[in-house]
Design an enzyme around this catalytic site. Sequence first.
Site, PDB file in Angstrom:
ATOM      1  N   HIS A 273      17.452 -50.427  -3.898  1.00  0.00           N
ATOM      2  CA  HIS A 273      16.370 -51.250  -3.375  1.00  0.00           C
ATOM      3  C   HIS A 273      15.227 -51.422  -4.363  1.00  0.00           C
ATOM      4  CE1 HIS A 273      15.146 -47.150  -2.748  1.00  0.00           C
ATOM      5  NE2 HIS A 273      13.935 -47.510  -2.390  1.00  0.00           N
ATOM      6  N   CYS A 274      15.346 -50.893  -5.584  1.00  0.00           N
ATOM      7  CA  CYS A 274      14.207 -50.947  -6.513  1.00  0.00           C
ATOM      8  C   CYS A 274      14.552 -51.560  -7.867  1.00  0.00           C
ATOM      9  CB  CYS A 274      13.634 -49.537  -6.727  1.00  0.00           C
ATOM     10  SG  CYS A 274      12.689 -48.905  -5.330  1.00  0.00           S
ATOM     11  N   ILE A 275      15.385 -50.889  -8.645  1.00  0.00           N
ATOM     12  CA  ILE A 275      15.577 -51.280 -10.040  1.00  0.00           C
ATOM     13  C   ILE A 275      16.082 -52.721 -10.191  1.00  0.00           C
ATOM     14  CG2 ILE A 275      16.649 -50.652 -12.239  1.00  0.00           C
ATOM     15  CD1 ILE A 275      16.878 -47.825 -11.264  1.00  0.00           C
TER      16      ILE A 275
END
Length: 438
Positions: A273-275
């Site tokens: 959900h981030c990188i």
Amino acid sequence: MKEELLKKIENREIVVGVVGLGYVGLPLAVEKAKAGFRTIGFDVQKAKVDMVNEGHNYIGDVVDNDLKKLVENGMLKATTDFSFIKEVDFIAICVPTPLDIHQEPDISYVKSSTEAISKYLSPKTMVVLESTTYPGTTEELVKPILEEESGLKCGVDFYLGFSPERVDPGNLIYKTKNTPKVVGAIGEDAAEVISAMYRTVLEGEVYTVNSPAVAEMEKILENTYRNINIGLVNEIGRLCNKMNISVWDVIDAAKTKPYGFQAFYPGPGLGGHCIPLDPYYLTWKAREYGFHTTLIENSMVINDSQPEYCVERSMHILNRFQKAINGARILLLGISYKQDIDDYRESPAIRVLKELKKVGANVEYYDPWVPEFKNMYGESGKSISELTPDVVAGYDLVVITCAHSNVDYEMIQENAQFIFDTKNVMKNIKNRDNIEVL
């Protein structure tokens, strides 16, 4: 207001609200409740609310007994009714911030949650956005909505800040409670009170910055740093393959240097959900200032094309055995984005599966953590039920796309016709004649 809230924090009289009961929100709600603050979790998904209220955990980083005990003693409950916002003194917004189909920020969940909160916002409340987003969201989007809908004034009637979530699913060392926290708020009083609230709950250091924008930008920097370095090793890996050099051996040698180098590793692409998402938020916002994030965008191009590169490598492997990829039977090992978790958000394995099907391969997957998946793009699938020697032998190619530890890799090596290992998980297998590594 400041002194009154600090006193309520000290006496554990604050009622906490957590909006969004996913991988970030539920662990945070549990920690707040364990610290002695009565906590209400808010979510639009009734199924999640019911599971929390029944004491059933659906997040790997939450201990079942902790959740059940908190629910039973009345310290934690969940609801779909946002009118209970009027009962809380501290609100953490922990909703998803995905990309839309055009790879641009989708902040609709933040907007709708803020609107729901604003209808019931009481004076002397702390509101903190934890969702990863572009610099400026707290002050340019959340603040005006809260003020206009509630009639309250930020800094006078309520406090507003941003504290980026730092959740690493499956991490056995760093959890919500012991991971350092960054807080940026509008005004010094807000920063002091919100930081005090987190310090009361968490064991990790709470580091206060001078504005929400700094906190928003530092979160983007954390993950963009990783995106760029992963892009670097993915590109080095492609070059090493052409030069018949093991990129894994190169990295192992480089990381012996005790300074100036941090090891990152290649793979089938980026997930989670981030990188894969955060750099898009930054490049989108940068365009508002006429600024082009060239280095960041180049790393994104490399990482985004890694699933296609894995398909190309798979094609070349099959060609060596006079086997066309069109009609070939291929098994993917692992559909989650990370080892030993059931999270498949933005999983590169799903992209690999999709691209293999595009070129005519008959693709199935096995994942003991993800028996079936359905993502926001409408893609879905089901894992084969078992992994036996006969099953493995029936595929033309096995592609390892996630390094789950509860898979018998020796059995796979002994029975597979050929293996394409994108995670170097089989590095300790002695007989490697039928293994090719990314």
